[in-house]
Design a protein around this motif. Sequence first.
Motif, PDB file in Angstrom:
ATOM      1  N   GLN A   1       0.811  -1.218   0.000  1.00 32.53           N
ATOM      2  CA  GLN A   1       0.000   0.000   0.000  1.00 32.53           C
ATOM      3  C   GLN A   1       0.845   1.270   0.000  1.00 32.53           C
ATOM      4  OE1 GLN A   1      -3.415   0.573  -0.116  1.00 32.53           O
ATOM      5  NE2 GLN A   1      -3.808  -1.585  -0.552  1.00 32.53           N
TER       6      GLN A   1
ATOM      7  N   SER B   1      -2.741  -2.580   7.070  1.00 28.32           N
ATOM      8  CA  SER B   1      -3.816  -3.496   6.673  1.00 28.32           C
ATOM      9  C   SER B   1      -4.012  -4.565   7.744  1.00 28.32           C
ATOM     10  CB  SER B   1      -3.469  -4.176   5.346  1.00 28.32           C
ATOM     11  OG  SER B   1      -3.191  -3.235   4.334  1.00 28.32           O
TER      12      SER B   1
ATOM     13  N   ALA C   1      -7.394  -8.568   3.969  1.00 32.06           N
ATOM     14  CA  ALA C   1      -6.491  -7.451   3.641  1.00 32.06           C
ATOM     15  C   ALA C   1      -5.153  -7.728   4.300  1.00 32.06           C
ATOM     16  CB  ALA C   1      -7.062  -6.122   4.130  1.00 32.06           C
TER      17      ALA C   1
ATOM     18  N   HIS D   1      -8.170  -0.524   6.880  1.00 30.23           N
ATOM     19  CA  HIS D   1      -6.909   0.135   6.571  1.00 30.23           C
ATOM     20  C   HIS D   1      -6.679   1.285   7.549  1.00 30.23           C
ATOM     21  CE1 HIS D   1      -6.518  -1.135   2.045  1.00 30.23           C
ATOM     22  NE2 HIS D   1      -6.028  -2.040   2.871  1.00 30.23           N
TER      23      HIS D   1
END
Length: 569
Positions: free
Chosen positions: A267, A380, A332, A407
């Motif tokens: 990310q 995550s 995630a 998140h």
Amino acid sequence: MGHGHHHHHDHHDGEPAELPPLLDTSIPDKELSPSEVSRRNLLRGAGVLGAGAAATGVLGSPAAAAATPAKAAQVVSSSHQPRGGYLWLAGDHHIHTRYSSDAMYRVIDHVRHANAFGLDWMVITDHGSAQHAKIGVEKVNPDIVTARSQIKDTLVFQGLEWNIPAAEHGTVFVHPGKNEVAVLKEFENSFDGVVKNATAGTSANEALAIAGVNFLADAVRRREIGDALFLANHPARKGIDSPHEIRGWRDAQPTIAVGMEGAPGHQAAGLPKPNGPGSARGLYDNSPSADSFAGYPLESYRTYGGFDWMTATVGGLWDSLLAEGKPWWITANSDSHNVYADTATRGPNSDFNTNGYYNDPVYGGAVNLTNTDFWPGYYSRTHVGATSFSYAAVMQALREGRVWVDHGGLISGLDVRVRVAGSGQRGVPLGGVLHIRDGSRVELTVTVDLAGRPNWAQFVPTLARVDVIQGDVTGPASDKDTFVAPNTKVVKSYEVGKNTGSVTFVHSLGAVDRPVYLRLRGTDGNRGAVGLRGAAVDPHGPAIDALGDADPWKDLWFYTNPIWVLPRR
């Protein structure tokens, strides 16, 4: 409702608040916890370390550390308090170590960081490859066993990242036991797409993937291992996980092939880099190839609010599976290889090709702001509703879909139930099925524990809105490559706009006379888009993430897995 270790810095009213250790430059790095060192490095790299630290961009607008220093070093408690009959345990099933050719950290490095920031479970998933198949599985195992003994309040699974024949990557992991190495090694040597030269999108290679899933199920059935799970990783990244392949894995062994990453790792890749733009959140910057499924649109190769297109599209591929009544869960994860704002480099004199690993990393170099990843748990998180703190309970919770993901610490806890209105019952949890009499009135109850404390980037996220998404269950799809569910839509939105305490919503479905399912998402409200790429029913979904400039901290979401409501006639 998360978990982790916390550090109290008490002060009396009227006295200056004590700086948290990570902001107190008189305290050397070696005296800090791993999470504090990591966050200090982030501040250092941004050029804002000091008593008046206030950071923008990656840190959000002025860091909470500056405004509330007594809370800045606090992370989530690991007391494992039950909620709604379950222990909600945070985890990550996609993590790479020095036994992966493109990573560098030790197992214990990942486990310590994950534990320090509140993960209760994690899976080590080094890349499947010819080298790894020969020696990697057994070489990493002692490190995992040692980490289990040293960090007892984080469950550490051994797995691998499977090169799925004819498709993308996937997490495969097993319950710890005497045969965990042998079963994983046999699986990799027999069914890995790279090892078997079976990466092309042919029907024979698709069949090999099904055989691999069947092998895992057989190993459990023969009691060689206690349990095994497979989840597809970054499924839309290259467009090579076709809808019929996903259905094929799931239908072959629905207790083994249970879901996919709703949001990929990497990310931090979207952050601008010191000498230019970043890449893309999740490294989703691809275009179609010869092996890509031709039906996928170009926008499927990007993320939306950090989430995979298959998950983020209301009425898209994920919903098409749920509309069939097929359990298929989302997660995630970090996909952690090389951590943003870290100072580590690979150990000198490493010979990965010969040894199957890199030497221990060396710290103390320049802060690296080009790395694409976060430590497990720092951004995550996959939260599972387990019946106990155990390997078996985590795997069963994943299998049964008692899972929600977030998140950036957007929220700290969540309880979602569906029940017959006025019944007084607690109701059915995430992943469950509520059986009702035809025409019964049904209600959804949602309680959200808001963030209440700074995340790793040192600000307290604010939940702006929660959306209720509902779809009709229409039965098996005649076309195995369908990826639309036109009857799925956002049916209700609740505004929140605060970040402490909790909020409760009750949504009435009215009298239910047909099979339906419900799922939730929530957002900080920073970015949105109307009509997500063809899903005109979505009034304010996530926006497509820009290539080269997509700050993950400025666009936070949570998603839940579904609950079904099935009337009896």
